[in-house]
Design a protein around this motif. Structure first.
Motif, short mmCIF file in Angstrom:
data_model
loop_
_atom_site.label_atom_id
_atom_site.label_comp_id
_atom_site.label_asym_id
_atom_site.label_seq_id
_atom_site.Cartn_x
_atom_site.Cartn_y
_atom_site.Cartn_z
N UNK A 76 0.88 -1.17 0.00
CA UNK A 76 0.00 0.00 0.00
C UNK A 76 0.92 1.22 0.00
N UNK A 77 0.95 1.93 -1.11
CA UNK A 77 1.86 3.08 -1.25
C UNK A 77 1.12 4.35 -0.87
N UNK A 78 1.73 5.13 0.03
CA UNK A 78 1.07 6.30 0.62
C UNK A 78 1.90 7.54 0.33
N UNK A 79 1.22 8.58 -0.14
CA UNK A 79 1.87 9.83 -0.55
C UNK A 79 1.84 10.82 0.61
N UNK A 80 2.97 10.99 1.27
CA UNK A 80 3.05 11.92 2.40
C UNK A 80 2.94 13.37 1.96
N UNK A 132 -13.64 3.88 4.30
CA UNK A 132 -13.42 2.54 4.82
C UNK A 132 -12.50 1.70 3.94
N UNK A 133 -12.23 2.13 2.72
CA UNK A 133 -11.38 1.34 1.83
C UNK A 133 -9.98 1.17 2.41
N UNK A 134 -9.24 2.24 2.72
CA UNK A 134 -7.90 2.02 3.30
C UNK A 134 -7.95 1.34 4.66
N UNK A 135 -9.01 1.57 5.45
CA UNK A 135 -9.12 0.89 6.73
C UNK A 135 -9.19 -0.61 6.54
N UNK A 136 -9.87 -1.05 5.46
CA UNK A 136 -10.03 -2.47 5.21
C UNK A 136 -8.76 -3.15 4.71
N UNK A 137 -7.78 -2.38 4.28
CA UNK A 137 -6.50 -2.96 3.85
C UNK A 137 -5.68 -3.24 5.11
N UNK A 138 -5.49 -4.50 5.42
CA UNK A 138 -4.98 -4.89 6.72
C UNK A 138 -3.48 -4.64 6.87
N UNK A 139 -3.02 -4.82 8.11
CA UNK A 139 -1.61 -4.61 8.43
C UNK A 139 -0.70 -5.61 7.74
N UNK A 140 -1.26 -6.72 7.24
CA UNK A 140 -0.45 -7.70 6.52
C UNK A 140 0.08 -7.14 5.21
N UNK A 141 -0.51 -6.06 4.73
CA UNK A 141 -0.01 -5.38 3.52
C UNK A 141 0.96 -4.30 3.96
N UNK A 142 2.21 -4.40 3.53
CA UNK A 142 3.21 -3.44 3.99
C UNK A 142 2.91 -2.05 3.44
N UNK A 143 3.15 -1.04 4.26
CA UNK A 143 2.97 0.35 3.87
C UNK A 143 4.29 0.89 3.34
N UNK A 144 4.25 1.55 2.22
CA UNK A 144 5.45 2.17 1.64
C UNK A 144 5.16 3.65 1.48
N UNK A 145 6.02 4.48 2.05
CA UNK A 145 5.77 5.93 2.07
C UNK A 145 6.66 6.64 1.06
#
Length: 379
Positions: free
Chosen positions: A15-19, A364-377
């Protein structure tokens, strides 16, 4: 012995997140709330799935005045993560001497809802500390009843070691179409409560009522502080007064990679399939499943090599099938985009909501993406 990979960047799911988008949205919210209005950031559910501490750091860099959370564990994580702005703790913990000690140790601002809890804090604190009072103007949930607010706030302000630092509320906002006058009546009640406090001479430095749901409909309820949440991440419902603002999505990419690609043969020794597959179908497998949140965070199609490919449902616990018949050159290791852009096409969050016919809002979409999916910032 654990079978998890030793390094999270080896996992195929991202899950890629744009800071930078988060920092930009702080500026847009300040423009919406108005100069002189403090921005609190309500970070529910691990900052709506974007990651509590990284999101908070970006928000502070963008200029928010304070962070607000519902869980004491989240508040402590913010402090241990280096967040130094004021942290307001919504009423999400039972007041005990142990809680009071943690509030003091981590310099947190509690919400008080009853005099017994306030008295416990007063006894436990060794020096004056700020507290907030919440009033219930329409949610019929947490909060002091309006009819007793003045007496309650006066009593709290008079207790040793307590300083009334603010009064806030959370107004209930139904799904569109919002009934005429519904929000206005709640806000008028809150303003009436504030006037009653003013008439007693009680100082109330922070006055806060507007959440994301309110701010997207009106810019006339800002008072001197607001506490939106999902809008900081560019998750903004359509309509209202949003047309003049440039909120950017912080969710850039939700993706996986193909683990296997094969063509199904016509094997008479196998029983009839229980899923919609057939001989000759080119099938791909990805390491995303219901345990990762895929069932609610996908729009039944993915992008592979810039081409849309259907997901084959039902989705299993840790894997999902992809119909690659229309992508003949796909091979193991190829990126599979669930949400985001690939080539000339894009699957947006709004499309996922529409295809899934989700009744809940798209935050609720990003909330439903669980912690098992690594976050990349990034950014």
């Amino acid at each position: 012995m654990s079978t998890r990979l030793p390094a999270p960047d080896l996992e195929p799911n991202v899950l890629e997140i744009d800071l930078e988008a988060i920092r930009h949205n702080v500026g847009e919210l300040q423009r919406l709330a108005g100069a002189g209005c403090d921005l609190y950031a309500a970070l529910k559910c691990d900052a709506y799935g974007f990651g509590l501490v990284p999101a908070a750091r970006a928000l502070v860099e963008g200029g928010v005045a304070a962070i607000s959370v519902a869980r004491i564990g989240d508040a402590i994580s913010l402090r241990e993560g280096g967040i130094e702005v004021p942290v307001l703790l919504y009423a999400g913990a039972v007041v005990t001497p142990e809680l009071a000690a943690a509030l003091g140790r981590y310099d947190l601002i509690p919400s008080v809802l009853d005099l017994e809890a306030a008295a416990e804090l007063s006894r436990s604190f060794s020096s004056e500390r700020p507290v907030f009072v919440k009033v219930d103007v329409g949610q019929h949930r947490l909060g002091v009843e309006p009819s007793v607010l003045t007496a309650f706030a006066t009593a709290v302000a008079g207790m040793p070691n307590l300083r009334l630092a603010g009064v806030y509320t959370h107004m209930t906002v139904p799904d569109d179409p919002v009934p005429e006058g519904h929000i206005e009546k709640q806000f008028a009640l809150f303003e009436s409560c504030l006037r009653e406090l003013d008439e007693t001479g009680l100082e109330v430095p922070v006055r806060m009522a507007a959440s994301s749901s309110v701010l997207r409909l009106t810019d006339r309820m800002g008072l001197n502080a607001v506490d939106p949440g999902r809008m900081y991440f560019g998750i903004v419902p359509d309509g209202g007064i949003m047309d003049g603002y440039d909120f950017r999505s912080a969710l850039r990419l939700f993706s996986s990679r193909l683990l296997q690609v094969k063509t199904l043969d016509e094997e008479p020794r196998r029983p009839a399939p229980l899923v919609p597959v057939s001989p000759g179908m080119r099938l791909g497998i990805i390491a995303l499943g219901t345990s990762d949140g895929l069932a609610l965070a996908s729009g039944r199609e993915v992008l592979v090599r810039g081409v849309r490919a259907p997901l084959i449902e039902p989705i299993s616990l840790e894997h999902c099938r992809v119909d690659l018949t229309g992508v003949p050159d796909a091979c193991p290791g190829d990126e599979v985009v669930v949400i985001g852009r690939q080539g000339d096409d894009e699957i947006a969050v709004d499309e996922v909501v529409e295809r899934r016919a989700l009744k809940s809002s798209k935050h609720n979409i990003p909330i439903n993406i669980r912690e098992s999916v690594r976050r990349r910032y990034v950014g």
